[in-house]
Motif scaffolding. Sequence first.
Motif, PDB file in Angstrom:
ATOM      1  N   PRO A  83      16.060   8.320  -7.386  1.00  0.00           N
ATOM      2  CA  PRO A  83      15.283   8.268  -6.138  1.00  0.00           C
ATOM      3  C   PRO A  83      13.911   8.933  -6.284  1.00  0.00           C
ATOM      4  N   LEU A  84      12.918   8.291  -5.737  1.00  0.00           N
ATOM      5  CA  LEU A  84      11.571   8.832  -5.601  1.00  0.00           C
ATOM      6  C   LEU A  84      11.203   8.747  -4.129  1.00  0.00           C
ATOM      7  N   ILE A  85      10.952   9.906  -3.502  1.00  0.00           N
ATOM      8  CA  ILE A  85      10.573   9.918  -2.090  1.00  0.00           C
ATOM      9  C   ILE A  85       9.099  10.274  -1.991  1.00  0.00           C
ATOM     10  N   LEU A  86       8.344   9.462  -1.249  1.00  0.00           N
ATOM     11  CA  LEU A  86       6.890   9.563  -1.206  1.00  0.00           C
ATOM     12  C   LEU A  86       6.391   9.828   0.206  1.00  0.00           C
ATOM     13  N   GLY A  87       5.481  10.806   0.324  1.00  0.00           N
ATOM     14  CA  GLY A  87       4.840  11.132   1.596  1.00  0.00           C
ATOM     15  C   GLY A  87       3.374  10.728   1.563  1.00  0.00           C
ATOM     16  N   HIS A  88       2.915  10.096   2.614  1.00  0.00           N
ATOM     17  CA  HIS A  88       1.567   9.528   2.668  1.00  0.00           C
ATOM     18  C   HIS A  88       0.519  10.571   3.018  1.00  0.00           C
ATOM     19  N   ASP A  89      -0.731  10.142   2.979  1.00  0.00           N
ATOM     20  CA  ASP A  89      -1.854  11.011   3.311  1.00  0.00           C
ATOM     21  C   ASP A  89      -2.289  10.813   4.765  1.00  0.00           C
ATOM     22  N   PHE A  90      -3.130  11.687   5.230  1.00  0.00           N
ATOM     23  CA  PHE A  90      -3.782  11.606   6.544  1.00  0.00           C
ATOM     24  C   PHE A  90      -4.984  10.674   6.426  1.00  0.00           C
ATOM     25  N   PRO A  91      -5.208   9.779   7.407  1.00  0.00           N
ATOM     26  CA  PRO A  91      -4.361   9.405   8.530  1.00  0.00           C
ATOM     27  C   PRO A  91      -3.663   8.074   8.254  1.00  0.00           C
ATOM     28  N   LEU A  92      -3.121   7.925   7.060  1.00  0.00           N
ATOM     29  CA  LEU A  92      -2.454   6.697   6.661  1.00  0.00           C
ATOM     30  C   LEU A  92      -0.973   6.755   7.027  1.00  0.00           C
ATOM     31  N   ASP A  93      -0.183   5.876   6.445  1.00  0.00           N
ATOM     32  CA  ASP A  93       1.260   5.915   6.643  1.00  0.00           C
ATOM     33  C   ASP A  93       1.938   5.399   5.383  1.00  0.00           C
ATOM     34  N   SER A  94       3.237   5.197   5.444  1.00  0.00           N
ATOM     35  CA  SER A  94       4.014   4.880   4.242  1.00  0.00           C
ATOM     36  C   SER A  94       3.612   3.564   3.591  1.00  0.00           C
ATOM     37  N   ARG A  95       2.888   2.706   4.320  1.00  0.00           N
ATOM     38  CA  ARG A  95       2.459   1.442   3.733  1.00  0.00           C
ATOM     39  C   ARG A  95       1.410   1.622   2.649  1.00  0.00           C
ATOM     40  N   MET A  96       0.860   2.839   2.516  1.00  0.00           N
ATOM     41  CA  MET A  96      -0.105   3.062   1.450  1.00  0.00           C
ATOM     42  C   MET A  96       0.565   2.986   0.071  1.00  0.00           C
ATOM     43  N   PHE A  97       1.908   3.037   0.038  1.00  0.00           N
ATOM     44  CA  PHE A  97       2.628   2.971  -1.232  1.00  0.00           C
ATOM     45  C   PHE A  97       3.161   1.577  -1.538  1.00  0.00           C
ATOM     46  N   ASP A  98       2.674   0.565  -0.845  1.00  0.00           N
ATOM     47  CA  ASP A  98       3.093  -0.805  -1.156  1.00  0.00           C
ATOM     48  C   ASP A  98       2.897  -1.145  -2.634  1.00  0.00           C
ATOM     49  N   PRO A  99       1.750  -0.780  -3.255  1.00  0.00           N
ATOM     50  CA  PRO A  99       1.566  -1.141  -4.670  1.00  0.00           C
ATOM     51  C   PRO A  99       2.554  -0.449  -5.607  1.00  0.00           C
ATOM     52  N   GLN A 100       3.083   0.705  -5.215  1.00  0.00           N
ATOM     53  CA  GLN A 100       4.062   1.388  -6.061  1.00  0.00           C
ATOM     54  C   GLN A 100       5.467   0.809  -5.845  1.00  0.00           C
ATOM     55  N   ALA A 101       5.845   0.569  -4.600  1.00  0.00           N
ATOM     56  CA  ALA A 101       7.173   0.015  -4.326  1.00  0.00           C
ATOM     57  C   ALA A 101       7.338  -1.339  -5.004  1.00  0.00           C
ATOM     58  N   LEU A 102       6.273  -2.115  -5.024  1.00  0.00           N
ATOM     59  CA  LEU A 102       6.315  -3.447  -5.623  1.00  0.00           C
ATOM     60  C   LEU A 102       6.641  -3.383  -7.111  1.00  0.00           C
TER      61      LEU A 102
END
Length: 261
Positions: free
Chosen positions: A22-41
């Motif tokens: 498992p890798l759990i990722l926290g986003h930056d301000f003022p973004l949200d978890s969708r900023m990690f779409d390129p990594q999840a893919l």
Amino acid sequence: MPFASLHGQNIHYEDTGGPGRPLILGHDFPLDSRMFDPQALVLAPEFRIIRWDARALGRTHWDGKPFSLWDSADDCIALLDYLGIDQAVVGGVNLGGQCALRAALRYPERVKALVLLGTRATREDPQLREIYLDMARIWSSEGPIDPLLNILASELFGEPFRFRHWFSRWRVLSGAHILAATLCLMERDDIYPQLKNIRCPSLILHGSEDLSVPPAQGELLHLMMSGSSSFVPIPGAAHAANLTHPHAVNPPLLEFLRARA
């Protein structure tokens, strides 16, 4: 959309599932978890990728009360509990990265390793702190006007006209949400002296053109962390390097995770 009821919040998260580390990722301000779409893919299904939205940001239902980065660290570990995960690689970008550092300090047995992007451990520069608080106050009084959004986009992405779809996401955030998230980030404590207590392996990535968190801050993390760590500069990248330069971020991230699978 999945939500977890934790500490009085309804935390929005996404979980690819599967048997991988498992890798759990926290986003930056003022973004949200969708900023990690390129990594999840790229990383799933080899790894189990969990992304979550912090209080007052993204799709999480926040209770309206003030909160700190330590509260966010508690949320992160509580989400692992909710998902039945004993130990994970914990990571994030700045806001999420500072949460990850605090999770490693408070819950060292739960953090297998750290992945930190554009992250610092020190307090904010007083002048920059006032600038960000002024921006939050303007957002509260005038709404998310384009000059504010252009400044944010320039700092995060390197230019204001990249990733314009984030503008529509920012426009639904109320002034109260932005102010609370800004105060959480700007009023943080200085954990730099405690970095020596973090002994887990860490991967530190930093955009070479990051104006929000200068690369020297990432190098400080690299020098101070007691565990084995690697510092990887991302040439030409601004702050949100994982979003703007996934071709440079994903290979070292994948190598790091495979070494700990």
